[in-house]
Design an enzyme around this catalytic site. Structure first.
Site, short mmCIF file in Angstrom:
data_model
loop_
_atom_site.label_atom_id
_atom_site.label_comp_id
_atom_site.label_asym_id
_atom_site.label_seq_id
_atom_site.Cartn_x
_atom_site.Cartn_y
_atom_site.Cartn_z
N GLY A 14 0.83 -1.21 0.00
CA GLY A 14 0.00 0.00 0.00
C GLY A 14 0.87 1.25 0.00
N ALA A 25 14.82 11.92 -1.53
CA ALA A 25 16.05 11.87 -0.72
C ALA A 25 17.03 10.83 -1.28
CB ALA A 25 15.70 11.55 0.73
N CYS A 76 2.58 -7.73 -5.29
CA CYS A 76 2.98 -8.74 -6.29
C CYS A 76 3.09 -10.12 -5.63
CB CYS A 76 4.31 -8.31 -6.90
SG CYS A 76 4.94 -9.45 -8.12
N GLY A 105 6.13 -2.27 3.35
CA GLY A 105 5.85 -2.90 4.63
C GLY A 105 6.59 -4.22 4.81
N ASP A 131 0.37 1.71 8.47
CA ASP A 131 -0.04 0.85 9.59
C ASP A 131 0.90 0.88 10.80
OD1 ASP A 131 -2.21 0.15 8.11
OD2 ASP A 131 -1.50 -1.84 7.56
N ALA A 190 -12.37 9.41 21.82
CA ALA A 190 -13.38 8.37 21.55
C ALA A 190 -13.80 7.69 22.86
CB ALA A 190 -12.81 7.34 20.59
O1 F6P Z 1 -1.15 -0.14 3.39
C1 F6P Z 1 -1.77 -0.71 4.49
C2 F6P Z 1 -3.24 -0.73 4.27
O2 F6P Z 1 -3.72 0.58 4.05
C3 F6P Z 1 -4.03 -1.38 5.39
O3 F6P Z 1 -4.26 -0.53 6.47
C4 F6P Z 1 -5.26 -1.80 4.68
O4 F6P Z 1 -5.88 -2.86 5.30
C5 F6P Z 1 -4.76 -2.20 3.31
O5 F6P Z 1 -3.56 -1.49 3.13
C6 F6P Z 1 -5.69 -1.93 2.18
O6 F6P Z 1 -5.11 -2.39 1.02
P1 F6P Z 1 -5.63 -2.10 -0.44
O7 F6P Z 1 -5.43 -0.65 -0.71
O8 F6P Z 1 -4.81 -2.95 -1.32
O9 F6P Z 1 -7.08 -2.45 -0.41
#
Ligand code: F6P
Length: 325
Positions: A14, A25, A76, A105, A131, A190
């Site tokens: 993601g 950079a 991938c 990640g 995350d 919250a």
């Molecule tokens: O990049 C992490 C993340 O945003 C998670 O928090 C989320 O569950 C996931 O990616 C969503 O992935 P995608 O954009 O592939 O649906």
């Protein structure tokens, strides 16, 4: 000192706000160190397709303030296969690319680690995911901006919730990671936070809502981490209705959290990490990750950063409860 002459960069998994700052950079540091630098479009998938272009000083101008990634990204699955990684290593060698920097990640780091172990390619991982869930580092690029995006949204929801005396369940991102939900919960005051892989205590949620109404609260907000699948907020909504006759509205924030201009924290982290990554390769490091520890950006073994961090500080949950009495 090592003897690399060229490096390539890819983003994987993601996207996260600040990836562009890291790319900038890396490119500027590499050119400063007299290295050739290449951008691989669309992550490991693009590497396999040979989608690789040289990057210049000016090609990364005016990107520091933009979210997303100019290199684009992908998930991938093929890269889990040894044959695919062999092919990727061939492509890098054919293009005379000596080392690879991967921004992503834990899954992306695992791919880089195997590429190094199996084919000797020097690699550096830069943690980039909203995350904040990679072992070995206290911070991953994009987290702070994502939390800010979610907090802004929840503040707006609170306005309308107060006006109508409503309860809202706001679902935030962070599959298997409690980090966004906890921070957003604390920052928005919250009433409850629901975390992945933790049993939902409906009785407590209902009791908290009712106690709040009695003491004159005009709204309640429950922050729910999405967990394995999007939609946990609807499950909570149904349970509150069926078992406790409490009606609640649902808002799933979704990908809005991942976009937008990176805030200063992410720009700073990305700039330091991108710079460190190139210098590590220049110094001959073979399999490192840039990490944030004890208030400083530094280097760690990539092998320390391959797992997903799913633990959380129970004090943070207690803080949400204590501060929302
Ligand atoms: O990049 C992490 C993340 O945003 C998670 O928090 C989320 O569950 C996931 O990616 C969503 O992935 P995608 O954009 O592939 O649906």
């Amino acid at each position: 000192m090592g003897s690399i002459k060229s490096i390539a960069i890819l983003c994987s998994g993601g996207d996260s706000p600040g990836m562009n700052c890291a790319i900038r950079a890396i490119v500027r540091t590499a050119i400063h160190e007299n290295l050739e630098v290449y951008g691989i479009q669309k992550g490991y998938q693009g590497l396999l397709e040979g989608n690789i272009k040289p990057l210049s000083v000016s090609s990364v101008g005016n990107i520091i303030q933009h979210g997303g990634t100019i290199l684009q990204t992908s998930r991938c699955l093929e890269f889990h296969e040894p044959e695919t990684r062999k092919e990727a290593a061939h492509i890098l060698k054919r293009k005379k690319i000596d080392a690879l920097i991967v921004i992503g990640g834990d899954g992306s780091f695992n791919g880089a680690n195997l590429l190094h172990k199996e084919h000797g390619i020097p690699v550096v991982g830069i943690p980039g995911t909203i995350d904040n869930d990679i072992t070995g580092t206290d911070y991953t690029i994009g987290f702070d901006t994502a939390v800010k995006n979610a907090v802004d949204a929840v503040d707006k929801i609170r306005d309308t919730a107060n006006s109508h005396a409503r309860t809202f369940i706001v679902e935030v991102m962070g599959k298997r990671s409690p980090a966004i939900a906890l921070s957003v919960g604390i920052c928005t005051g919250a009433e409850n936070v629901v975390l992945p892989a933790k049993e939902i205590d409906y009785k407590k949620i209902a009791a908290d809502i009712e106690r709040g109404i009695k003491r004159g609260k005009t709204s309640s907000i429950i922050i729910a981490a999405e967990g394995e699948k999007e939609g946990v907020a609807h499950v909570i909504q149904k349970e509150l209705k069926d078992k406790f006759k409490i009606s609640a509205h649902v808002c799933i924030l979704g990908h809005i959290q991942r976009g937008g201009n990176p805030n200063p924290m992410d720009r700073l982290m990305a700039s330091h990490m991108g710079h460190h990554a190139v210098i590590a390769l220049v110094k001959g490091e073979k399999a490192k990750a840039t990490v944030y520890r004890q208030g400083k950006v530094t280097l760690a073994e990539l092998s320390e950063c391959l797992a997903k961090k799913m633990t959380f500080d129970t004090e943070e949950i207690d803080l949400v409860s204590t501060l929302s009495i």
